[in-house]
Design a protein around this motif. Structure first.
Motif, mmCIF file in Angstrom:
data_model
loop_
_atom_site.group_PDB
_atom_site.id
_atom_site.type_symbol
_atom_site.label_atom_id
_atom_site.label_comp_id
_atom_site.label_asym_id
_atom_site.label_seq_id
_atom_site.Cartn_x
_atom_site.Cartn_y
_atom_site.Cartn_z
ATOM 1 N N GLY A 172 -7.255 -11.778 24.588
ATOM 2 C CA GLY A 172 -8.317 -11.272 23.719
ATOM 3 C C GLY A 172 -9.372 -10.518 24.492
ATOM 4 O O GLY A 172 -9.839 -9.452 24.081
ATOM 5 N N HIS A 173 -9.747 -11.054 25.674
ATOM 6 C CA HIS A 173 -10.730 -10.356 26.515
ATOM 7 C C HIS A 173 -10.164 -9.037 27.033
ATOM 8 O O HIS A 173 -10.870 -8.035 27.139
ATOM 9 C CB HIS A 173 -11.138 -11.248 27.686
ATOM 10 C CG HIS A 173 -11.951 -12.441 27.270
ATOM 11 N ND1 HIS A 173 -13.161 -12.330 26.608
ATOM 12 C CD2 HIS A 173 -11.722 -13.784 27.422
ATOM 13 C CE1 HIS A 173 -13.649 -13.537 26.365
ATOM 14 N NE2 HIS A 173 -12.794 -14.433 26.841
ATOM 15 N N THR A 174 -8.854 -9.023 27.341
ATOM 16 C CA THR A 174 -8.217 -7.785 27.816
ATOM 17 C C THR A 174 -8.228 -6.729 26.728
ATOM 18 O O THR A 174 -8.509 -5.551 26.982
ATOM 19 C CB THR A 174 -6.761 -8.073 28.252
ATOM 20 O OG1 THR A 174 -6.767 -9.083 29.250
ATOM 21 C CG2 THR A 174 -6.099 -6.818 28.787
ATOM 22 N N SER A 207 -15.831 -11.444 15.674
ATOM 23 C CA SER A 207 -15.221 -12.644 16.247
ATOM 24 C C SER A 207 -15.052 -13.731 15.189
ATOM 25 O O SER A 207 -15.872 -13.881 14.283
ATOM 26 C CB SER A 207 -16.086 -13.180 17.392
ATOM 27 O OG SER A 207 -15.549 -14.378 17.907
ATOM 28 N N LEU A 208 -13.967 -14.492 15.339
ATOM 29 C CA LEU A 208 -13.691 -15.643 14.484
ATOM 30 C C LEU A 208 -14.157 -16.950 15.112
ATOM 31 O O LEU A 208 -14.253 -17.968 14.442
ATOM 32 C CB LEU A 208 -12.182 -15.747 14.225
ATOM 33 C CG LEU A 208 -11.594 -15.118 12.966
ATOM 34 C CD1 LEU A 208 -10.079 -15.221 12.994
ATOM 35 C CD2 LEU A 208 -12.134 -15.785 11.721
ATOM 36 N N LYS A 215 -13.608 -11.496 21.163
ATOM 37 C CA LYS A 215 -14.265 -10.433 20.407
ATOM 38 C C LYS A 215 -13.359 -9.213 20.283
ATOM 39 O O LYS A 215 -12.549 -8.931 21.158
ATOM 40 C CB LYS A 215 -15.578 -10.028 21.087
ATOM 41 C CG LYS A 215 -16.555 -11.177 21.279
ATOM 42 C CD LYS A 215 -17.752 -10.720 22.112
ATOM 43 C CE LYS A 215 -18.641 -11.909 22.482
ATOM 44 N NZ LYS A 215 -19.737 -11.495 23.390
ATOM 45 N N PHE A 216 -13.565 -8.481 19.175
ATOM 46 C CA PHE A 216 -12.754 -7.295 18.901
ATOM 47 C C PHE A 216 -13.657 -6.182 18.378
ATOM 48 O O PHE A 216 -14.609 -6.441 17.634
ATOM 49 C CB PHE A 216 -11.664 -7.620 17.876
ATOM 50 C CG PHE A 216 -10.805 -8.780 18.265
ATOM 51 C CD1 PHE A 216 -9.662 -8.590 19.034
ATOM 52 C CD2 PHE A 216 -11.148 -10.077 17.888
ATOM 53 C CE1 PHE A 216 -8.873 -9.665 19.399
ATOM 54 C CE2 PHE A 216 -10.364 -11.160 18.254
ATOM 55 C CZ PHE A 216 -9.228 -10.954 19.014
ATOM 56 N N THR A 217 -13.308 -4.948 18.734
ATOM 57 C CA THR A 217 -14.143 -3.817 18.315
ATOM 58 C C THR A 217 -13.964 -3.487 16.840
ATOM 59 O O THR A 217 -14.839 -2.869 16.242
ATOM 60 C CB THR A 217 -13.796 -2.564 19.140
ATOM 61 O OG1 THR A 217 -12.399 -2.317 19.047
ATOM 62 C CG2 THR A 217 -14.189 -2.744 20.592
ATOM 63 N N ASP A 218 -12.860 -3.860 16.257
ATOM 64 C CA ASP A 218 -12.669 -3.634 14.815
ATOM 65 C C ASP A 218 -11.751 -4.708 14.264
ATOM 66 O O ASP A 218 -11.126 -5.475 14.997
ATOM 67 C CB ASP A 218 -12.112 -2.232 14.534
ATOM 68 C CG ASP A 218 -10.787 -1.961 15.211
ATOM 69 O OD1 ASP A 218 -9.848 -2.738 14.978
ATOM 70 O OD2 ASP A 218 -10.688 -0.985 15.976
ATOM 71 N N LEU A 219 -11.660 -4.775 12.943
ATOM 72 C CA LEU A 219 -10.887 -5.822 12.278
ATOM 73 C C LEU A 219 -9.384 -5.628 12.424
ATOM 74 O O LEU A 219 -8.622 -6.591 12.334
ATOM 75 C CB LEU A 219 -11.262 -5.885 10.791
ATOM 76 C CG LEU A 219 -12.717 -6.262 10.482
ATOM 77 C CD1 LEU A 219 -12.927 -6.364 8.972
ATOM 78 C CD2 LEU A 219 -13.100 -7.564 11.164
ATOM 79 N N LEU A 246 -8.462 -7.366 15.501
ATOM 80 C CA LEU A 246 -8.553 -8.811 15.255
ATOM 81 C C LEU A 246 -7.300 -9.312 14.542
ATOM 82 O O LEU A 246 -6.711 -10.327 14.933
ATOM 83 C CB LEU A 246 -9.814 -9.110 14.446
ATOM 84 C CG LEU A 246 -10.132 -10.582 14.146
ATOM 85 C CD1 LEU A 246 -11.640 -10.810 14.130
ATOM 86 C CD2 LEU A 246 -9.540 -11.031 12.806
ATOM 87 N N VAL A 247 -6.893 -8.620 13.488
ATOM 88 C CA VAL A 247 -5.712 -9.040 12.724
ATOM 89 C C VAL A 247 -4.458 -8.975 13.594
ATOM 90 O O VAL A 247 -3.630 -9.898 13.589
ATOM 91 C CB VAL A 247 -5.552 -8.174 11.460
ATOM 92 C CG1 VAL A 247 -4.176 -8.381 10.829
ATOM 93 C CG2 VAL A 247 -6.651 -8.494 10.454
#
Length: 448
Positions: free
Chosen positions: A313-315, A410-411, A417-421, A424-425
């Motif tokens: 996720g960090h990558t 973030s969930l 963390k993610f720049t967009d949804l 994330l999905v």
């Protein structure tokens, strides 16, 4: 008497049906007499450029009665329409649970409800359980308490019932299954099982887990005379209701259901050389891997797998900082599209209410991993992930976090963390993280 030309006969054999999408828009379709529900779905899939994943269904919807059911893939559409009243209609909708019982049969049939299971102390291989239902010479039996609405009254009566190939019976003496105590309620061949779309208040039901068995007739219905054909039933919980309804389908249609389930896979195998393969994100086919060495290895330790998921996720976050959503480097100017790009995705449903998200998930099958994203009602800057797991619908808030002038989502309170949804999905389709299961089936709506 003049003979009928082939063209005339062909014209006379065509019927007109109208199919509606979830948004209320309808499409007129010419249906030959031998056209099945699967044929209609295939036609709509190709016309609307949908993903052909064998999860689309043609739904028989009765708005006045508050009833609906998914037609079986092999059912002919014209005879079904002939039995529908004028206010009823066909819907085009996803149903991920249509054949889920073939993949995980033990989840659908609790041991205490299957008489054959009790006789063998519950030690049954999955394949043997299904064979017992599919084999017409076997005699499986579903048993348990159901509430039945008494004819012409608002009251319900709790009865011990038995579902067999020959029909649905209830015992006139407690839980006795002696032939002299069994009363036939209905024949499966003349009936279909429906879900109830209205709340429990309309029928004064004792629980929320209603279903209905409706006797089918080949003559068109008129007005509310259909009410005489209905048997309103109510189970104690969702698992029991699912068991009764699934067993009804298996005992009525038998091997035809298995053929419906297998035929799309056989067809796809035959044409696999001519089509672009679609990547599967099945939970059974994805495992945590470590590629830090010369060769990759499967990570068996769940703690190590969780750590690898967090690191990935960090990558992803660092990579997305260097690349905008269009794929071009923009370290100093993050793309404004990242805040709205998710609105183009089929799994995003905007400002729908919590109750509406429940309705959509329920209608599309309540299988593990069925999900959608929506705007948060309590926080205008946040979003909500609605996810189904073990037939329960859960909600997870997605919060925005600002770091170095850039907004992330973030969930897990900022740990990943993610720049967009979309990122994330995609991440949670591959990694469970803090969720009870991975995201597998997007809850979608198609406009015809």
């Amino acid at each position: 008497m003049p003979s009928c030309s082939p063209d005339c006969c062909l014209y006379q054999a065509v019927e007109i049906i109208k199919v509606f999408s979830e948004d209320g828009v309808g499409k007129v379709v010419e249906v030959p007499a031998n056209m099945t529900a699967r044929d209609v779905c295939q036609f709509l899939v190709y016309k609307n450029h949908c993903l052909d994943d064998n999860c689309w269904s043609l739904v028989e919807h009765h708005s006045l009665l508050g009833l609906e059911r998914c037609l079986e893939d092999h059912e002919l559409v014209v005879p079904v329409q002939a039995c529908m009243s004028p206010e009823s209609k066909f819907l085009f909708r996803k149903n991920y649970a249509k054949y889920e019982f073939f993949r995980n049969p033990l989840n659908f049939f609790p041991e205490q409800m299957v008489a054959w299971c009790q006789e063998t102390n519950g030690s049954i291989p999955q394949s043997q359980l299904l064979q017992n239902f599919l084999n017409s010479s076997s005699c499986p039996e579903i048993q348990g308490f159901l509430y039945m609405k008494e004819t012409g009254r608002k009251s319900w009566k709790k009865l011990y019932m038995f579902l067999r190939r020959s029909g649905l019976y209830y015992s006139t003496k407690g839980m006795s299954k002696e032939p002299r105590h069994l009363q036939l309620l209905l024949d499966l061949e003349e009936s279909n099982v429906f879900t109830v779309t209205t709340g429990r208040k309309m029928h004064n039901a004792p629980t929320d887990y209603q279903f209905c068995i409706k006797v089918s007739r080949m003559t068109p219905s008129k007005g509310r005379t259909e009410q005489k054909e209905l048997k309103m039933l109510c189970a104690e919980d969702e698992q029991s209701r699912t068991c009764w309804m699934t067993a009804f389908r298996l005992l009525k249609f038998g091997i035809l259901l298995y053929q419906n389930y297998k035929s799309p896979h056989q067809r796809k195998t035959a044409i696999s050389n001519f089509t672009t393969p679609v990547r599967s994100v099945s939970e059974n086919s994805l495992v945590a891997m470590d590629f830090s060495g010369r060769t990759g290895r499967v990570i068996d330790n769940p703690v190590e797998a969780q750590s690898a998921a967090m690191e990935e996720g960090h990558t992803w976050r660092k990579r997305s900082q260097r690349m905008n959503v269009l794929g071009s480097p923009s370290p100093l100017h993050p793309s404004p599209l990242s805040s709205v790009i998710h609105r183009t995705q089929l799994w995003f449903h905007g400002r729908i209410m919590r109750e509406e998200s429940h309705r959509m998930i329920t209608q599309q099958g309540q299988v593990d991993g069925l999900f959608l994203l929506r705007d948060s009602q309590s926080n205008p800057k946040a979003f909500v992930l609605t996810l189904c797991h073990h037939q329960k619908i859960k909600h997870f808030q997605i919060l925005p976090f600002e770091e170095d002038g850039q907004v992330f989502f973030s969930l897990d309170d900022g740990s990943t963390k993610f720049t967009d949804l979309i990122h994330l999905v995609e991440f949670y389709q591959l990694n469970r993280g803090i969720l009870p299961c991975k995201l597998k089936h997007p809850c979608t709506m198609v406009a015809l």
